[in-house]
Scaffold this motif. Structure first.
Motif, mmCIF file in Angstrom:
data_model
loop_
_atom_site.group_PDB
_atom_site.id
_atom_site.type_symbol
_atom_site.label_atom_id
_atom_site.label_comp_id
_atom_site.label_asym_id
_atom_site.label_seq_id
_atom_site.Cartn_x
_atom_site.Cartn_y
_atom_site.Cartn_z
ATOM 1 N N ASP A 8 0.801 -1.125 -0.026
ATOM 2 C CA ASP A 8 0.208 -0.024 -0.147
ATOM 3 C C ASP A 8 0.926 1.233 -0.098
ATOM 4 O O ASP A 8 1.786 1.648 0.916
ATOM 5 C CB ASP A 8 -0.993 0.084 1.314
ATOM 6 N N TRP A 9 0.882 2.348 -1.040
ATOM 7 C CA TRP A 9 1.324 3.514 -1.007
ATOM 8 C C TRP A 9 0.524 4.412 -0.111
ATOM 9 O O TRP A 9 1.309 5.589 -0.004
ATOM 10 C CB TRP A 9 1.803 3.804 -2.374
ATOM 11 N N CYS A 10 -0.650 4.134 -0.091
ATOM 12 C CA CYS A 10 -1.537 5.418 0.480
ATOM 13 C C CYS A 10 -1.862 4.984 1.781
ATOM 14 O O CYS A 10 -2.361 3.848 2.055
ATOM 15 C CB CYS A 10 -2.709 5.556 -0.353
ATOM 16 N N GLY A 11 -1.781 6.053 2.896
ATOM 17 C CA GLY A 11 -2.001 5.821 4.257
ATOM 18 C C GLY A 11 -3.222 6.217 4.752
ATOM 19 O O GLY A 11 -3.772 6.351 5.825
ATOM 20 N N THR A 12 -4.170 6.398 3.578
ATOM 21 C CA THR A 12 -5.602 6.886 4.266
ATOM 22 C C THR A 12 -6.393 5.958 4.986
ATOM 23 O O THR A 12 -6.962 6.501 6.048
ATOM 24 C CB THR A 12 -6.384 7.360 2.706
ATOM 25 N N MET A 13 -6.385 4.849 4.650
ATOM 26 C CA MET A 13 -7.219 3.765 5.227
ATOM 27 C C MET A 13 -6.739 3.549 6.806
ATOM 28 O O MET A 13 -7.398 3.416 7.546
ATOM 29 C CB MET A 13 -7.495 2.630 4.501
ATOM 30 N N PRO A 14 -5.265 3.329 7.009
ATOM 31 C CA PRO A 14 -4.767 3.361 8.398
ATOM 32 C C PRO A 14 -5.120 4.394 9.076
ATOM 33 O O PRO A 14 -5.540 4.316 10.322
ATOM 34 C CB PRO A 14 -3.324 3.215 7.981
ATOM 35 N N VAL A 15 -5.171 5.643 8.621
ATOM 36 C CA VAL A 15 -5.492 7.168 9.375
ATOM 37 C C VAL A 15 -7.281 6.478 9.835
ATOM 38 O O VAL A 15 -7.588 6.898 10.874
ATOM 39 C CB VAL A 15 -5.328 8.178 8.595
ATOM 40 N N HIS A 16 -7.932 6.389 8.609
ATOM 41 C CA HIS A 16 -9.372 5.973 8.822
ATOM 42 C C HIS A 16 -9.499 5.059 10.105
ATOM 43 O O HIS A 16 -10.395 5.155 10.796
ATOM 44 C CB HIS A 16 -10.049 5.525 7.677
ATOM 45 N N ARG A 17 -8.938 4.031 10.213
ATOM 46 C CA ARG A 17 -9.249 2.934 11.115
ATOM 47 C C ARG A 17 -8.780 3.530 12.405
ATOM 48 O O ARG A 17 -9.399 3.232 13.377
ATOM 49 C CB ARG A 17 -8.350 1.797 10.692
ATOM 50 N N ARG A 18 -7.603 4.197 12.429
ATOM 51 C CA ARG A 18 -7.152 4.837 13.855
ATOM 52 C C ARG A 18 -7.950 5.658 14.315
ATOM 53 O O ARG A 18 -8.454 5.686 15.467
ATOM 54 C CB ARG A 18 -5.845 5.569 13.207
ATOM 55 N N LEU A 19 -8.687 6.487 13.310
ATOM 56 C CA LEU A 19 -9.950 7.402 14.000
ATOM 57 C C LEU A 19 -10.999 6.645 14.375
ATOM 58 O O LEU A 19 -11.616 7.180 15.487
ATOM 59 C CB LEU A 19 -10.243 8.133 12.701
ATOM 60 N N LEU A 20 -11.341 5.682 13.751
ATOM 61 C CA LEU A 20 -12.477 4.849 14.121
ATOM 62 C C LEU A 20 -12.620 4.197 15.249
ATOM 63 O O LEU A 20 -13.208 4.195 16.229
ATOM 64 C CB LEU A 20 -13.035 3.792 13.016
ATOM 65 N N ASP A 21 -11.109 3.779 15.681
ATOM 66 C CA ASP A 21 -10.928 3.133 16.993
ATOM 67 C C ASP A 21 -10.704 4.043 18.264
ATOM 68 O O ASP A 21 -11.031 3.863 19.340
ATOM 69 C CB ASP A 21 -9.441 2.105 17.013
ATOM 70 N N SER A 22 -10.066 5.241 17.951
ATOM 71 C CA SER A 22 -9.888 6.335 19.033
ATOM 72 C C SER A 22 -10.932 7.395 19.064
ATOM 73 O O SER A 22 -10.841 7.943 20.382
ATOM 74 C CB SER A 22 -8.548 6.866 18.578
#
Length: 301
Positions: free
Chosen positions: A14-28
């Motif tokens: 994956d070269w795009c970090g948008t989904m990891p950011v999305h999942r982090r915000l969903l969790d936090s």
């Protein structure tokens, strides 16, 4: 943290970090989860109602250059090439549309969105490279704070680590981290921009996320059950890399296969050339809803 680098053509990363950011915000952030649910409800409703076109929307854009080495302090000419590329891509004025397989030509969209450079800030930092933790978006952690995120698109250009090219925050996230981050070697088409990511398409992709577009394969890994919530993008099994040859078939999507020419895939800059009409409608819904401050600002300017 998982290595999320776009390292080389054909590399299964994956070269795009948008989904990891999305999942982090969903969790936090429970508020983010609620906001995302409301935004998707609004977006699906707008798709059913087919509201009239917004007309041309102009988005004021602030570029924050955050640098620790002189080469990272990119010049105004490199910023200009990125703004030009962004406007070509969103207005369907890119000359490489000739690469589009004829079957998809009727679906290619002028999103009726343009971007105007409002300011460029330059901040020297002691941080060697940044990650997807949003530290580049805060002066307290070696970056620079955003400006007027309700009425402006904030872009951060810096050195990202691990081969990562960029990431965005979907609508509905915290205003203090709203915007898009791109590594300086994938920004624009001059200066430090480096092939095969030197046509400004990393930012085109990330601004698509900022306007509520998902990856074209639906972010289910290599399965066939993902959904990008857009009707005119074929289902496909995971991202494409490099420069595929038409047709690239997966998920029983023959005869035409994956729409690897779409800006929301992972192909090289020279291989991605279009948004679809459905994606343009989804971005328009973002401008009517969670990004409506941009419309209000344009109306009073």
């Amino acid at each position: 943290m998982t290595d999320i680098g776009r390292l080389a053509p054909g590399a299964a990363r994956d070269w795009c970090g948008t989904m990891p950011v999305h999942r982090r915000l969903l969790d936090s952030d429970p508020g983010y989860a609620r906001a995302r649910e409301e935004i998707e409800t609004f977006t699906f409703g707008a798709a059913r109602e087919e509201p009239p076109p917004l007309g041309l929307v102009t988005i004021p854009t602030i570029v924050h250059v955050v640098w620790s080495q002189a080469a990272q302090n990119i010049g105004d000419d490199q910023v200009a090439t990125q703004m030009e590329a962004l406007n070509r891509d969103f207005r369907k004025r890119n000359v490489d549309l000739v690469l589009l397989p004829s079957v998809w030509a009727p679906m290619a969209a002028d999103a009726d969105i343009e971007f105007v450079l409002a300011d460029v800030t330059r901040t020297r930092t002691d941080v060697g490279s940044f990650d997807t933790d949003d530290s580049v978006k805060s002066a307290r952690s070696g970056g620079v704070d955003p400006v007027s995120t309700d009425t402006h698109l904030n872009l951060w250009v810096c050195q990202l680590g691990g081969g990562l090219l960029g990431y965005a925050q979907f609508p509905g996230g915290p205003p203090e981290t709203d915007g898009v981050v791109v590594t300086h070697t994938a920004f624009g088409s001059s200066g430090t921009a480096t092939a095969p990511f030197d046509l400004g398409r990393t930012l085109t992709h990330e601004v698509g996320h900022w306007l509520n577009l998902r990856h074209i394969w639906g972010d289910d890994g290599d399965g066939c059950g993902g959904d990008d919530f857009v009707a005119d993008t074929p289902n496909q099994a995971g991202p494409n890399y490099g420069r595929p040859t038409y047709p690239k078939v997966s998920c029983n999507n023959a005869p035409h296969g994956d729409m690897f020419v779409n800006y929301m895939d992972y192909t090289d800059d020279a291989a991605m050339v279009m948004f679809t009409l459905g994606q343009a409608a989804r971005m328009a819904a973002a401008l009517r809803g969670p990004r409506s401050g941009l419309l209000a600002a344009a109306a009073t300017s």
